[in-house]
Write a protein that holds these residues in place. Sequence first.
Motif, short mmCIF file in Angstrom:
data_model
loop_
_atom_site.label_atom_id
_atom_site.label_comp_id
_atom_site.label_asym_id
_atom_site.label_seq_id
_atom_site.Cartn_x
_atom_site.Cartn_y
_atom_site.Cartn_z
N ARG A 1 7.95 1.93 2.42
CA ARG A 1 8.05 2.17 3.48
C ARG A 1 6.75 1.45 4.39
N TYR A 2 5.35 2.02 3.25
CA TYR A 2 4.08 2.04 4.20
C TYR A 2 3.69 0.71 3.88
N ALA A 3 3.93 -0.19 2.60
CA ALA A 3 2.98 -1.32 1.78
C ALA A 3 2.73 -2.79 2.70
N ASP A 4 3.82 -2.56 3.76
CA ASP A 4 3.36 -3.48 4.46
C ASP A 4 2.56 -3.12 6.03
N PRO A 5 2.72 -2.07 6.68
CA PRO A 5 1.66 -1.68 7.32
C PRO A 5 0.63 -1.88 6.92
N LEU A 6 0.48 -1.01 6.21
CA LEU A 6 -0.92 -0.98 5.65
C LEU A 6 -1.81 -2.00 5.04
N PHE A 7 -0.90 -3.37 4.74
CA PHE A 7 -1.72 -4.55 4.40
C PHE A 7 -1.91 -5.18 5.95
N ARG A 8 -0.85 -4.93 6.64
CA ARG A 8 -1.47 -5.63 8.22
C ARG A 8 -3.19 -5.19 8.87
N HIS A 9 -2.91 -3.60 8.47
CA HIS A 9 -4.03 -2.64 9.06
C HIS A 9 -5.26 -3.02 8.41
N ALA A 10 -5.20 -3.63 6.90
CA ALA A 10 -6.70 -3.89 6.07
C ALA A 10 -6.36 -4.99 6.92
N TYR A 11 -5.67 -6.14 6.65
CA TYR A 11 -5.83 -7.59 6.51
C TYR A 11 -6.58 -7.67 7.87
N PHE A 12 -6.75 -6.94 9.20
CA PHE A 12 -6.58 -7.24 10.34
C PHE A 12 -8.15 -6.22 10.62
N ARG A 13 -8.76 -5.81 9.44
CA ARG A 13 -10.07 -5.34 9.50
C ARG A 13 -10.76 -6.14 8.05
N VAL A 14 -10.34 -6.36 7.56
CA VAL A 14 -11.11 -7.75 6.76
C VAL A 14 -10.69 -9.10 7.17
N SER A 15 -9.94 -9.85 7.35
CA SER A 15 -8.94 -10.65 8.12
C SER A 15 -9.81 -11.76 6.10
N ASP A 16 -9.39 -11.05 5.92
CA ASP A 16 -8.66 -11.83 4.24
C ASP A 16 -7.91 -11.21 2.98
N ARG A 17 -6.16 -12.34 3.27
CA ARG A 17 -5.62 -11.69 2.32
C ARG A 17 -5.66 -11.13 0.97
N ASP A 18 -6.33 -11.39 0.19
CA ASP A 18 -7.01 -10.59 -1.12
C ASP A 18 -7.45 -10.21 -1.50
N ILE A 19 -8.60 -9.83 0.18
CA ILE A 19 -9.43 -8.45 -0.17
C ILE A 19 -7.92 -7.46 0.42
N ALA A 20 -7.05 -7.82 1.76
CA ALA A 20 -6.58 -7.41 1.87
C ALA A 20 -5.25 -6.30 0.97
N ARG A 21 -5.09 -7.02 0.15
CA ARG A 21 -4.55 -6.51 -1.05
C ARG A 21 -4.35 -6.01 -1.83
N ASP A 22 -5.72 -5.60 -2.14
CA ASP A 22 -6.70 -5.61 -3.37
C ASP A 22 -6.72 -3.53 -2.74
N ILE A 23 -7.06 -3.67 -0.98
CA ILE A 23 -7.23 -2.38 -0.38
C ILE A 23 -6.21 -1.75 -0.26
N THR A 24 -4.75 -2.74 0.59
CA THR A 24 -3.46 -2.25 -0.21
C THR A 24 -3.10 -1.51 -1.29
N GLN A 25 -3.42 -1.47 -2.36
CA GLN A 25 -3.29 -1.97 -3.46
C GLN A 25 -3.91 -0.02 -4.42
N GLU A 26 -5.09 -0.03 -4.22
CA GLU A 26 -6.56 0.25 -3.77
C GLU A 26 -5.93 1.96 -3.61
N SER A 27 -5.35 1.68 -2.12
CA SER A 27 -4.90 2.89 -1.69
C SER A 27 -3.93 3.56 -2.49
N PHE A 28 -2.55 2.59 -2.39
CA PHE A 28 -2.02 3.45 -3.53
C PHE A 28 -2.10 3.92 -4.36
N LEU A 29 -3.01 3.21 -5.50
CA LEU A 29 -3.38 3.78 -6.79
C LEU A 29 -4.07 5.17 -6.78
#
Length: 169
Positions: free
Chosen positions: A16-44
Amino acid sequence: MDSKAIETAFLDLHTRYADPLFRHAYFRVSDRDIARDITQESFLRMWEYLSTGNEVDNPKAFLFRVAGNLVIDHYRKKKSTSLETLQEDGFDPVGDDAEGITDAAEGTHVMKALSGLPPKEREVLMMRYGEELSVSEIAVISGESANAISVRIHRATKRLRDLFDHGPN
């Protein structure tokens, strides 16, 4: 709750929340890899928090708050490249289709206008309209009252309209 039920519930949260969380992170850091890492770390971090026996009343707010803190940590550790700099270097997030080019032009216009807002106003607008979070969810994430968030959204929207109509001062 047994471990299988916890795992199933957690996977549902991820779905439910991985995509919205990724978009939120991506908007704030403008880097897909960093946004993925932030999304993954948030769930972890949520998994670790839950596995120690803690409960989360609002998982969406919990995840967005963790992601927000990770974004802040990211900027404290390293200065990141802006989306405009990436585009100048040839990064094209939409490809070559005409509709994508139009969307990108409109998106660039919106991003420029948003960049004219103070960070707290820009962030609250993205959470409200970009991620479609409710005022109460944003209040929980930011640790502020719903009234303060409503006022900030109203003021930011007015300021954004002024930027569209008259450009930056």
